[in-house]
Design a protein around this motif. Sequence first.
Motif: not given
Lengths: 182, 465
Positions: A135-151, A159-169
């Motif tokens: 969900v975080i990946f799709v929100k960030r890269y498909w919807f282009s949402d800001e980290i704060a919005e996703i959080a 910071s959790y969202v940020y770390t999750k994204l980094s690991r998924t990448r």
Amino acid sequence: MDDRQIIAMLFQRNDHALKEIALKYGKLIFRVADNILCCHENSRECVNDTYLAVWNSIPPQNPNPFIAFICKITRNLSLKKLRDKNALKRRSQTLPIYELEHELSDCSFEDKIDARELGRKIDSFLDTVDEESRVIFVKRYWFSDEIAEIAKATGLSESYVYTKLSRTRKKLRTCLEKEGLM
Amino acid sequence: MKDGYFFDALNEISDEHIAEAVAYEPKAKIIQWKKLVPIAACLIAIAVSVFAVTQSEKPVITTYVTTEDYTYSLPMTTVSCAPVRDWESMNYGERFNYITVKDVRYVLCDETLSDDTIGNSLVSEKVSVEYMKDDFRTATAEIYEIKDISSDIFTAFRFTEDEKGEYFLYYNTDYTPSTLGHYIDDINAVNNISFVDKTITYRNDYPNGDFKQVTYRIDEKVEKELFEMLTRLKDTACEPKDYHETTETVKIYTEVMNQTHMIYLTGGGELYTYFGADDDMFCFNIGTDEFRKFVAFLEGEAETIRTLMGCPASELVTTPTTVPDYSVLPSALESNKTLGEIADIPGFHLKSTSWVVYEQDGEEDTVYSTGYAFNELFLKLIELNSDKNAIVRTSETGERLQLEPMYYQDEEDIYVYLCNDGYLYITYGTITRAFEIGTDAYNEFMDEFYSVSCVWTPEHPVTIG
């Protein structure tokens, strides 16, 4: 109103359906466009174009899930607008998708597979990760949402969202490496 | 890479994944009953001992007490309870997620390391963990340096009994650098800090609740400036201090050893660093001049990705402290003064800082929340047109931007609006006067308006009147 009812109204050529779509999904559609275009005026145009496209394509189409169908139309129209202005490349560097490009930058994918093929591989990869990461990946890269919005939307810390994204990448990178694409 | 290649690739994301992302709701914390078994057992034990104690006492004397004088204690032993995962299902890192070795406490980072990153062996120690009450499990931990980073901060643990022979990354929670220089040396900042999203955010919150947030791109120039600043300030001592956010902040999200690592600079002249592995922040007092210098560098040299200006709509409902005197307005309008003179009328508050703006295009109103940025824009417009004389004119077209300074809340007869016929109108009751600003200026204003205002949403309601 339920999505099925909205689609039924579209099949009956009842233009009240568009008002229902605007009411239910107007803000989301605007956000999809505005995240890409970063211009309220163009985004609003894009939202109106989306309604028209929905009106013209249903029927014959009968999409399910309906929301994904609408969002895809909006996203494509927004990208088309950028392409028409030759601004896609410049704009992509200011969008979150740049992080993904950056992570996978040492490979010229287009020499090996076309974009659609890579997309299908990314989609299959997403089936292998947990729901939260997906969900975080799709929100960030498909919807282009800001980290704060996703959080905010996921009830997680930035910071959790940020770390999750980094690991998924990184997992995606490993997955593509295994496929011999990198 | 070809233009839009990744955009096109992501178009193949399935509808189900998109719908899932839209529908996703934050998960409520699920109570895992299995995990609660030990806690329940403890509670039962406590209840039984209370019962036993109270029953063994001689006559029960009931006294009514307040919470303040309710001070007696029960003869109980302290029982610690924690949710327990099946031992076999955990890897060695998870089993020994907190370890104390030679009085140093290490916490597991969610990361395993490849062999080529491992440096010299430091020590081999028997470590133990209390898996369940009085159930101690032990293992032999071999502790290694990690190449290119100080073992004062990160170390690699491998457990002799672990058949997989994995190296687990651990963070030393007792680590505190003496100076900034010490810190950047320890983490080997130049080699290990990665700017993952390549952005840096500057935010300024104004006293009236408005804010300006600028996202800059981190390119080589910015990286260089940042490292130069860190190096220049290497003698700054690390102070034990909790993070204190000020109205101005610069936030940089980075990673070190794949761990979230943040660098915050505050307008108060403090630089904080923070590792996601631990909650402690390190504070370095670099001084406000350094902060200003860095912000000036960003403003002057860094590439701006986006600027957000506005204010939280909740701030717009702040009640004005003084009630304006509108009685002077009718005569001022009727005497056909210039726009500048009208704007300067004491008590009129045309230069208000908080506005509610309605965009009317003949169909429905769109309500925008605005703030400092909008006010600046509007004042610029007034200033540029301050010599324009009032004329008697009625707006002919439907598209207009109606402005309501918050001070007008109780005065429904006053309207200020900008119309696409190129005029600014001020109406009080039956008196309307127009000031010609020109259609070009109107269009220019509107372009800028969209970039500094956000559409009102139910989540951020604006209360009017």
